[in-house]
Design a protein around this motif. Structure first.
Motif, PDB file in Angstrom:
ATOM      1  N   ASP A 161      45.961  28.193  45.409  1.00 27.92           N
ATOM      2  CA  ASP A 161      44.943  28.861  44.726  1.00 27.92           C
ATOM      3  C   ASP A 161      45.262  30.045  44.062  1.00 27.92           C
ATOM      4  OD1 ASP A 161      42.584  29.225  43.649  1.00 27.92           O
ATOM      5  OD2 ASP A 161      41.495  29.963  45.304  1.00 27.92           O
ATOM      6  N   LYS A 162      45.200  30.198  42.934  1.00 28.32           N
ATOM      7  CA  LYS A 162      45.609  31.456  42.059  1.00 28.32           C
ATOM      8  C   LYS A 162      44.685  32.810  42.482  1.00 28.32           C
ATOM      9  CE  LYS A 162      48.707  29.925  39.270  1.00 28.32           C
ATOM     10  NZ  LYS A 162      48.945  28.699  39.963  1.00 28.32           N
ATOM     11  N   GLY A 163      43.418  32.447  42.951  1.00 29.17           N
ATOM     12  CA  GLY A 163      42.700  33.427  43.356  1.00 29.17           C
ATOM     13  C   GLY A 163      42.980  34.133  44.695  1.00 29.17           C
ATOM     14  N   GLN A 164      43.482  33.439  45.451  1.00 29.54           N
ATOM     15  CA  GLN A 164      44.246  34.151  46.811  1.00 29.54           C
ATOM     16  C   GLN A 164      45.536  34.944  46.414  1.00 29.54           C
ATOM     17  OE1 GLN A 164      44.799  31.775  50.405  1.00 29.54           O
ATOM     18  NE2 GLN A 164      43.450  30.192  49.705  1.00 29.54           N
ATOM     19  N   ILE A 165      46.171  34.448  45.364  1.00 30.51           N
ATOM     20  CA  ILE A 165      47.204  35.324  44.785  1.00 30.51           C
ATOM     21  C   ILE A 165      46.698  36.816  44.219  1.00 30.51           C
ATOM     22  CG2 ILE A 165      49.454  35.540  43.370  1.00 30.51           C
ATOM     23  CD1 ILE A 165      49.483  32.377  43.756  1.00 30.51           C
ATOM     24  N   GLU A 166      45.737  36.577  43.507  1.00 36.42           N
ATOM     25  CA  GLU A 166      45.316  37.647  42.849  1.00 36.42           C
ATOM     26  C   GLU A 166      44.488  38.704  43.868  1.00 36.42           C
ATOM     27  OE1 GLU A 166      45.401  38.372  39.694  1.00 36.42           O
ATOM     28  OE2 GLU A 166      46.748  36.629  39.307  1.00 36.42           O
ATOM     29  N   ALA A 167      43.900  38.045  44.900  1.00 36.12           N
ATOM     30  CA  ALA A 167      43.425  38.982  46.127  1.00 36.12           C
ATOM     31  C   ALA A 167      44.536  39.718  46.658  1.00 36.12           C
ATOM     32  CB  ALA A 167      42.568  38.029  46.891  1.00 36.12           C
ATOM     33  N   ALA A 168      45.709  38.997  46.852  1.00 37.24           N
ATOM     34  CA  ALA A 168      46.856  39.678  47.589  1.00 37.24           C
ATOM     35  C   ALA A 168      47.405  40.940  46.811  1.00 37.24           C
ATOM     36  CB  ALA A 168      48.014  38.570  47.701  1.00 37.24           C
ATOM     37  N   LYS A 169      47.403  40.551  45.223  1.00 34.20           N
ATOM     38  CA  LYS A 169      47.845  41.791  44.566  1.00 34.20           C
ATOM     39  C   LYS A 169      46.751  43.076  44.406  1.00 34.20           C
ATOM     40  CE  LYS A 169      50.119  38.844  40.822  1.00 34.20           C
ATOM     41  NZ  LYS A 169      49.884  38.282  39.379  1.00 34.20           N
ATOM     42  N   ALA A 170      45.657  42.455  44.620  1.00 34.12           N
ATOM     43  CA  ALA A 170      44.673  43.506  44.638  1.00 34.12           C
ATOM     44  C   ALA A 170      44.769  44.462  45.853  1.00 34.12           C
ATOM     45  CB  ALA A 170      43.101  43.093  44.583  1.00 34.12           C
ATOM     46  N   LEU A 171      45.270  43.755  47.012  1.00 38.66           N
ATOM     47  CA  LEU A 171      45.608  44.319  48.106  1.00 38.66           C
ATOM     48  C   LEU A 171      46.793  45.531  48.167  1.00 38.66           C
ATOM     49  CD1 LEU A 171      44.402  41.683  50.899  1.00 38.66           C
ATOM     50  CD2 LEU A 171      43.333  43.869  50.295  1.00 38.66           C
ATOM     51  N   GLY A 172      47.614  45.261  47.192  1.00 43.40           N
ATOM     52  CA  GLY A 172      48.800  46.069  47.056  1.00 43.40           C
ATOM     53  C   GLY A 172      50.252  45.615  47.490  1.00 43.40           C
ATOM     54  N   MET A 173      49.900  43.996  47.792  1.00 43.18           N
ATOM     55  CA  MET A 173      51.116  43.325  48.235  1.00 43.18           C
ATOM     56  C   MET A 173      52.085  42.950  46.986  1.00 43.18           C
ATOM     57  SD  MET A 173      49.678  40.286  50.938  1.00 43.18           S
ATOM     58  CE  MET A 173      48.801  40.703  52.341  1.00 43.18           C
ATOM     59  N   ASN A 174      53.419  43.453  47.304  1.00 46.27           N
ATOM     60  CA  ASN A 174      54.450  43.083  46.258  1.00 46.27           C
ATOM     61  C   ASN A 174      54.635  41.428  46.386  1.00 46.27           C
ATOM     62  OD1 ASN A 174      56.150  42.588  48.407  1.00 46.27           O
ATOM     63  ND2 ASN A 174      56.846  44.610  48.564  1.00 46.27           N
ATOM     64  N   GLY A 175      55.589  41.289  45.421  1.00 46.44           N
ATOM     65  CA  GLY A 175      55.816  39.682  45.214  1.00 46.44           C
ATOM     66  C   GLY A 175      56.385  39.135  46.386  1.00 46.44           C
ATOM     67  N   TRP A 176      57.319  39.709  47.126  1.00 46.86           N
ATOM     68  CA  TRP A 176      58.015  39.266  48.267  1.00 46.86           C
ATOM     69  C   TRP A 176      56.983  38.932  49.296  1.00 46.86           C
ATOM     70  CZ3 TRP A 176      61.007  36.170  50.653  1.00 46.86           C
ATOM     71  CH2 TRP A 176      61.319  36.514  52.254  1.00 46.86           C
ATOM     72  N   LEU A 177      56.188  40.096  49.577  1.00 49.82           N
ATOM     73  CA  LEU A 177      55.024  39.821  50.610  1.00 49.82           C
ATOM     74  C   LEU A 177      53.879  38.619  50.217  1.00 49.82           C
ATOM     75  CD1 LEU A 177      54.173  43.333  51.729  1.00 49.82           C
ATOM     76  CD2 LEU A 177      55.276  41.546  52.969  1.00 49.82           C
ATOM     77  N   ARG A 178      53.383  38.579  49.107  1.00 48.77           N
ATOM     78  CA  ARG A 178      52.640  37.542  48.548  1.00 48.77           C
ATOM     79  C   ARG A 178      53.374  36.036  48.895  1.00 48.77           C
ATOM     80  NH1 ARG A 178      52.121  40.943  44.103  1.00 48.77           N
ATOM     81  NH2 ARG A 178      53.311  39.282  42.815  1.00 48.77           N
ATOM     82  N   PHE A 179      54.630  36.124  48.369  1.00 51.19           N
ATOM     83  CA  PHE A 179      55.489  34.793  48.720  1.00 51.19           C
ATOM     84  C   PHE A 179      55.347  34.528  50.226  1.00 51.19           C
ATOM     85  CE2 PHE A 179      58.827  32.189  49.142  1.00 51.19           C
ATOM     86  CZ  PHE A 179      58.811  30.937  48.581  1.00 51.19           C
ATOM     87  N   ARG A 180      55.701  35.318  50.842  1.00 51.72           N
ATOM     88  CA  ARG A 180      56.052  34.962  52.532  1.00 51.72           C
ATOM     89  C   ARG A 180      54.994  34.956  53.163  1.00 51.72           C
ATOM     90  NH1 ARG A 180      56.886  38.319  57.144  1.00 51.72           N
ATOM     91  NH2 ARG A 180      56.771  40.319  55.892  1.00 51.72           N
ATOM     92  N   LEU A 181      53.716  35.686  52.922  1.00 51.15           N
ATOM     93  CA  LEU A 181      52.427  35.730  53.679  1.00 51.15           C
ATOM     94  C   LEU A 181      51.534  34.855  53.285  1.00 51.15           C
ATOM     95  CD1 LEU A 181      52.269  39.434  54.904  1.00 51.15           C
ATOM     96  CD2 LEU A 181      53.234  37.513  56.178  1.00 51.15           C
TER      97      LEU A 181
END
Length: 265
Positions: A161-181
């Motif tokens: 879901d793209k919404g979860q990725i956008e939420a992770a971005k809003a929390l300040g996660m970088n690309g690697w953290l978003r992918f891994r977690l």
């Protein structure tokens, strides 16, 4: 809605019962038969090689496939196109052709390139035979399956879901953290079933390494049959061993998939 008794009867694995009866009958007959016992004792020596080639090849193919999937989703056009080029070219080649190409074209070419570098440095000369045939076969299977596995990973990643990725971005996660977690753990649920199917397929395709003389199940069967002329008995045993491995693994994967779905609910 409750399932009717007819639905349950249709879902009952009669094919598995029939196959189990045939396999048990064959196993008992092979056990009491001196000829089949001798064939099995020889051919079974190749099971270790078959599993080694499959496990190492699939592990490497999965790692390379994940890198290709990530590259094919890169924001950089050049990286996406390079990954797409690799995937489409490799998927268009039969595994047997790729196996022969890696073994008898790419390996000698690589040796020539290495020699061109090390000989002026006085480091000696490398021979093509220094690269064992079993590793040439593993490299070929790795390359061949990595393209298919890359598509499996790509589809799984894009299903998140793209919404979860956008939420992770809003929390300040970088690309690697978003992918891994966030991305990969969820994509893994989608990826596992087709990935398991690819593993079963690689067990079967590993039989192609026999064309290089690698002593797997098929090669030992070919050698024994050619020397004893017991083609009927030998290839019955070869087919039985492959069926036992692939069907057992397929059933285990289905059970794991059902268990995963139940836990998700």
């Amino acid at each position: 809605m409750a399932h009717s008794s007819s639905d349950k009867n249709e879902d009952f694995p009669y094919w598995l019962v029939a196959l189990s009866v045939l396999a048990t009958g064959f196993a008992v007959y092979a056990y009491v038969s001196d000829i089949y016992g001798q064939v099995f004792a020889i051919v079974a020596k190749g099971i270790g090689i078959t599993m080694f080639v499959t496990l190492v090849g699939f592990s490497l193919a999965s790692a390379l496939g994940l890198l290709l999937a990530v590259a094919s989703l890169s924001r950089f056009l050049a990286i996406r196109q390079i990954a797409r080029f690799y995937i489409e070219v490799v998927r268009g080649l039969p595994i047997l052709v790729l196996l022969l190409y890696i073994a008898f074209v790419a390996t000698p070419l690589l040796v020539a390139i290495i020699n061109a570098i090390i000989e002026p440095l006085g480091l000696g000369e490398m021979k093509t035979r220094d690269f064992p045939l079993i590793w040439r076969a593993i490299v070929a299977l790795t390359i061949g399956y990595s393209a298919f596995i890359a598509e499996v990973f790509r589809a799984g990643i894009q299903a998140v879901d793209k919404g979860q990725i956008e939420a992770a971005k809003a929390l300040g996660m970088n690309g690697w953290l978003r992918f891994r977690l966030i991305v990969f753990p969820q994509a893994l649920r989608t990826i596992l079933p087709p990935l398991g199917n690819d593993f079963v397929a690689m067990i079967k395709d590993s039989s192609l390494v026999s064309v290089l003389g690698v002593a797997d199940i098929t090669q030992l069967g070919k050698v024994y049959a050619a020397g004893s002329f017991r083609f009927f008995e030998t290839y019955n045993v070869v087919a039985f061993i492959y069926l036992t491995m692939t069907v057992s693994l397929s059933l285990a994967l289905r059970k794991f998939e059902r268990k995963t779905r139940i836990e998700e609910r």
